[in-house]
Design a protein around this motif. Structure first.
Motif, PDB file in Angstrom:
ATOM      1  N   PRO A 101      13.026  38.667 -38.369  1.00 45.14           N
ATOM      2  CA  PRO A 101      13.300  39.376 -37.116  1.00 45.14           C
ATOM      3  C   PRO A 101      12.004  39.972 -36.559  1.00 45.14           C
ATOM      4  O   PRO A 101      11.230  40.559 -37.315  1.00 45.14           O
ATOM      5  CB  PRO A 101      14.246  40.516 -37.529  1.00 45.14           C
ATOM      6  N   CYS A 102      11.772  39.780 -35.265  1.00 42.30           N
ATOM      7  CA  CYS A 102      10.540  40.303 -34.654  1.00 42.30           C
ATOM      8  C   CYS A 102      10.860  41.039 -33.364  1.00 42.30           C
ATOM      9  O   CYS A 102      11.577  40.510 -32.520  1.00 42.30           O
ATOM     10  CB  CYS A 102       9.585  39.182 -34.269  1.00 42.30           C
ATOM     11  N   TYR A 103      10.321  42.210 -33.231  1.00 41.07           N
ATOM     12  CA  TYR A 103      10.450  42.927 -31.968  1.00 41.07           C
ATOM     13  C   TYR A 103       9.082  43.498 -31.616  1.00 41.07           C
ATOM     14  O   TYR A 103       8.596  44.386 -32.307  1.00 41.07           O
ATOM     15  CB  TYR A 103      11.499  44.033 -32.097  1.00 41.07           C
TER      16      TYR A 103
ATOM     17  N   GLU B  99       5.955  42.110 -31.849  1.00 39.65           N
ATOM     18  CA  GLU B  99       5.108  41.957 -33.034  1.00 39.65           C
ATOM     19  C   GLU B  99       4.036  40.893 -32.816  1.00 39.65           C
ATOM     20  O   GLU B  99       3.684  40.171 -33.741  1.00 39.65           O
ATOM     21  CB  GLU B  99       5.962  41.574 -34.251  1.00 39.65           C
TER      22      GLU B  99
ATOM     23  N   ASP C 248      13.788  39.542 -31.032  1.00 38.93           N
ATOM     24  CA  ASP C 248      14.808  40.504 -30.623  1.00 38.93           C
ATOM     25  C   ASP C 248      14.461  41.105 -29.255  1.00 38.93           C
ATOM     26  O   ASP C 248      14.338  42.307 -29.110  1.00 38.93           O
ATOM     27  CB  ASP C 248      14.901  41.582 -31.710  1.00 38.93           C
TER      28      ASP C 248
ATOM     29  N   ASN D 294      16.808  43.414 -26.302  1.00 39.18           N
ATOM     30  CA  ASN D 294      16.723  43.978 -27.642  1.00 39.18           C
ATOM     31  C   ASN D 294      18.119  44.366 -28.148  1.00 39.18           C
ATOM     32  O   ASN D 294      18.791  45.195 -27.545  1.00 39.18           O
ATOM     33  CB  ASN D 294      15.794  45.197 -27.623  1.00 39.18           C
TER      34      ASN D 294
ATOM     35  N   LYS E  41      17.625  45.291 -35.104  1.00 41.33           N
ATOM     36  CA  LYS E  41      17.316  44.442 -36.248  1.00 41.33           C
ATOM     37  C   LYS E  41      18.576  43.899 -36.934  1.00 41.33           C
ATOM     38  O   LYS E  41      18.590  42.778 -37.426  1.00 41.33           O
ATOM     39  CB  LYS E  41      16.481  45.235 -37.256  1.00 41.33           C
TER      40      LYS E  41
ATOM     41  N   ASP F 268      10.620  41.035 -43.097  1.00 38.89           N
ATOM     42  CA  ASP F 268       9.973  41.620 -41.930  1.00 38.89           C
ATOM     43  C   ASP F 268       8.673  40.886 -41.646  1.00 38.89           C
ATOM     44  O   ASP F 268       8.032  40.366 -42.552  1.00 38.89           O
ATOM     45  CB  ASP F 268       9.633  43.103 -42.181  1.00 38.89           C
ATOM     46  N   VAL F 269       8.287  40.919 -40.386  1.00 37.16           N
ATOM     47  CA  VAL F 269       7.090  40.187 -39.987  1.00 37.16           C
ATOM     48  C   VAL F 269       5.826  41.042 -40.193  1.00 37.16           C
ATOM     49  O   VAL F 269       4.717  40.550 -40.148  1.00 37.16           O
ATOM     50  CB  VAL F 269       7.237  39.729 -38.509  1.00 37.16           C
ATOM     51  N   ASP F 270       6.007  42.345 -40.449  1.00 36.18           N
ATOM     52  CA  ASP F 270       4.838  43.235 -40.511  1.00 36.18           C
ATOM     53  C   ASP F 270       4.172  43.248 -41.892  1.00 36.18           C
ATOM     54  O   ASP F 270       3.331  44.093 -42.173  1.00 36.18           O
ATOM     55  CB  ASP F 270       5.224  44.658 -40.095  1.00 36.18           C
TER      56      ASP F 270
ATOM     57  N   GLN G 273       5.350  44.148 -44.639  1.00 34.40           N
ATOM     58  CA  GLN G 273       5.810  45.194 -45.558  1.00 34.40           C
ATOM     59  C   GLN G 273       6.697  44.597 -46.640  1.00 34.40           C
ATOM     60  O   GLN G 273       6.972  45.247 -47.639  1.00 34.40           O
ATOM     61  CB  GLN G 273       6.563  46.284 -44.796  1.00 34.40           C
TER      62      GLN G 273
ATOM     63  N   ARG H 249       2.553  48.797 -42.941  1.00 35.76           N
ATOM     64  CA  ARG H 249       2.650  47.623 -42.066  1.00 35.76           C
ATOM     65  C   ARG H 249       1.265  47.134 -41.634  1.00 35.76           C
ATOM     66  O   ARG H 249       0.335  47.928 -41.502  1.00 35.76           O
ATOM     67  CB  ARG H 249       3.580  47.866 -40.884  1.00 35.76           C
TER      68      ARG H 249
ATOM     69  N   THR I 223       5.862  51.300 -36.491  1.00 32.72           N
ATOM     70  CA  THR I 223       7.274  51.171 -36.827  1.00 32.72           C
ATOM     71  C   THR I 223       8.136  51.429 -35.590  1.00 32.72           C
ATOM     72  O   THR I 223       7.776  52.205 -34.723  1.00 32.72           O
ATOM     73  CB  THR I 223       7.663  52.129 -37.965  1.00 32.72           C
ATOM     74  N   LYS I 224       9.294  50.740 -35.530  1.00 30.42           N
ATOM     75  CA  LYS I 224      10.190  50.898 -34.373  1.00 30.42           C
ATOM     76  C   LYS I 224      11.149  52.064 -34.586  1.00 30.42           C
ATOM     77  O   LYS I 224      11.985  52.338 -33.755  1.00 30.42           O
ATOM     78  CB  LYS I 224      11.001  49.618 -34.163  1.00 30.42           C
ATOM     79  N   TRP I 225      11.041  52.717 -35.753  1.00 31.06           N
ATOM     80  CA  TRP I 225      11.994  53.770 -36.074  1.00 31.06           C
ATOM     81  C   TRP I 225      11.374  55.144 -35.870  1.00 31.06           C
ATOM     82  O   TRP I 225      10.254  55.377 -36.280  1.00 31.06           O
ATOM     83  CB  TRP I 225      12.430  53.652 -37.532  1.00 31.06           C
TER      84      TRP I 225
HETATM   85  N1  UDP Z   1      12.856  44.776 -35.607  1.00 34.49           N
HETATM   86  C1  UDP Z   1      13.735  44.050 -34.825  1.00 34.49           C
HETATM   87  N2  UDP Z   1      14.435  44.693 -33.840  1.00 34.49           N
HETATM   88  C2  UDP Z   1      14.304  46.040 -33.608  1.00 34.49           C
HETATM   89  C3  UDP Z   1      13.433  46.771 -34.448  1.00 34.49           C
HETATM   90  C4  UDP Z   1      12.731  46.112 -35.435  1.00 34.49           C
HETATM   91  O1  UDP Z   1      13.882  42.838 -34.992  1.00 34.49           O
HETATM   92  O2  UDP Z   1      14.953  46.555 -32.708  1.00 34.49           O
HETATM   93  C5  UDP Z   1      12.092  44.080 -36.681  1.00 34.49           C
HETATM   94  C6  UDP Z   1      10.596  44.340 -36.655  1.00 34.49           C
HETATM   95  O3  UDP Z   1       9.934  43.456 -35.803  1.00 34.49           O
HETATM   96  C7  UDP Z   1      10.221  44.128 -38.115  1.00 34.49           C
HETATM   97  C8  UDP Z   1      11.452  44.619 -38.859  1.00 34.49           C
HETATM   98  O4  UDP Z   1      12.523  44.565 -37.917  1.00 34.49           O
HETATM   99  O5  UDP Z   1       9.968  42.769 -38.423  1.00 34.49           O
HETATM  100  C9  UDP Z   1      11.282  46.019 -39.422  1.00 34.49           C
HETATM  101  O6  UDP Z   1      10.918  46.920 -38.398  1.00 34.49           O
HETATM  102  P1  UDP Z   1       9.928  48.124 -38.649  1.00 34.49           P
HETATM  103  O7  UDP Z   1       8.717  47.642 -39.357  1.00 34.49           O
HETATM  104  O8  UDP Z   1       9.718  48.803 -37.332  1.00 34.49           O
HETATM  105  O9  UDP Z   1      10.796  49.052 -39.606  1.00 34.49           O
HETATM  106  P2  UDP Z   1      10.311  49.779 -40.937  1.00 34.49           P
HETATM  107  O10 UDP Z   1       9.592  48.747 -41.771  1.00 34.49           O
HETATM  108  O11 UDP Z   1       9.418  50.881 -40.505  1.00 34.49           O
HETATM  109  O12 UDP Z   1      11.578  50.255 -41.585  1.00 34.49           O
END
Ligand code: UDP
Ligand code: MG
Length: 309
Positions: free
Chosen positions: A9-11, A13, A45, A73, A76, A96-98, A100, A202, A207-209
């Motif tokens: 999933p990518c948003y 990125e 996304d 959007n 996730k 995740d694409v980041d 992590q 990451r 982060t999107k959160w």
């Molecule tokens: N992501 C997504 N839709 C969203 C938010 C996040 O597809 O609305 C994806 C984001 O691109 C990533 C993964 O979900 O690949 C995890 O997001 P993030 O790194 O922001 O979350 P964290 O690792 O901080 O929990």
């Protein structure tokens, strides 16, 4: 031995897509040896940056890469569901694409599947690099969930998970609109091997959160996998009835002995405010479940696709 679908999933990125791909294909020799074919499904996304263009660049270079792009959007959870629905693999992994979710763990994860596990899940044992307040509330959430839900939800669990087709089909059979995947994984059961690793920060971007989004997400989790809060209202109701009964007896006895019914204005106001508060609280809990039910009965699609390659 079969096909492995990697769902990403990518948003927003754009900076990470290429990096991720480079890291992931480092596993190619391993999977070639195992006779496993790879399929990469990027779920965009509704990104507003160059994510889609980056994925298309990869598609031109590597025919194993696919793209599913949403009309906006959807979050996730929706992206993961779409990925699972569109994956054709005998094995499916969500990541995740980041970066992590380290792609270097894949060979180890796969070895456990070969040993007969239905899924290999990951959890981070440290939360370094995360704001302390967030870590604290995250821990509280998992502790609360352990008490109020029968579904196992592991502290620090990531969505990074390798599964067999059988488990994927089980997850897809859960059509609920309010998706809380961490709970769904536990709910479907199957034999799961847990791998632990230190938190990785990451690669690029942010982060999107934020705290508020996480709070809302935790309420989603609670309402999706526990009805204990609803019981709380009934329990409190019974408790207050007993309290009221005791008070009535106390007031009557005091009136008979002292004949002084008109005192205690302050205590009365306190009691009224307390009961008012408890009532609003309970109505609020009811409202949460009602809202979820409302969204559920609407049967809206979980995601809408704009483009599929
Ligand atoms: N992501 C997504 N839709 C969203 C938010 C996040 O597809 O609305 C994806 C984001 O691109 C990533 C993964 O979900 O690949 C995890 O997001 P993030 O790194 O922001 O979350 P964290 O690792 O901080 O929990
Ligand atoms: Mg991340």
């Amino acid at each position: 031995m079969g096909l492995l679908s990697v769902i990403v999933p990518c948003y927003n990125e754009e900076e990470n897509v290429e990096l991720f791909y480079t890291e992931l294909i480092k596993n190619d020799p391993f999977f070639a040896e195992e006779n496993v074919e790879l399929e990469l499904l990027f779920v965009d996304d509704g990104s507003r940056d160059g994510t889609v263009a980056e994925v298309k660049k990869l598609i031109q270079r590597d025919e194993r890469v696919h793209l599913l792009s949403f009309s906006r959007n959807f979050g996730k959870e929706a992206a993961m569901y779409a990925g699972l629905e569109n994956a054709g693999g005998d094995y499916v992994v969500l990541m995740d694409v980041d970066l992590q979710d380290p792609p270097s763990l894949l060979p180890e994860m796969f070895s456990y599947i070969k040993q007969g596990y239905d899924s290999v899940a990951t959890r981070r044992v440290s939360r370094k690099g995360e704001p302390p307040v967030r870590s604290f509330f995250a821990r509280m959430f998992y502790r609360l969930m352990k008490k109020i839900s029968r579904t196992e939800i592991m502290d620090g669990a990531r969505d990074y998970r390798l599964m067999t087709r059988q488990m994927v089909d089980a997850i897809l059979a859960m059509h609920e609109y309010n998706r809380f995947t961490k709970g769904i994984f536990g709910w479907v059961g199957f034999r799961t091997k847990w791998l632990e690793y230190e938190n990785v920060e990451r690669a690029k971007g942010e982060t999107k959160w934020n705290f508020w989004k996480l709070l809302v997400y935790s309420v989603d989790g609670i309402t999706a996998f526990s009805t204990v809060p609803l019981m709380l209202a009934s329990v409190m109701g019974v408790l207050f009835c007993f309290l009221a009964f005791a008070m009535i007896i106390f007031v009557i006895v005091r009136k008979l002995i002292f004949g002084d019914p008109v005192s205690g204005w302050a205590s009365q106001v306190c009691i009224m405010l307390l009961i008012g508060g408890v009532q609003f609280f309970c109505t609020g809990i009811l409202g949460q479940y009602l809202a979820k039910t409302y969204m559920e009965v609407k049967r809206r699609p979980i995601y809408l696709v704009k483009e599929k390659i």
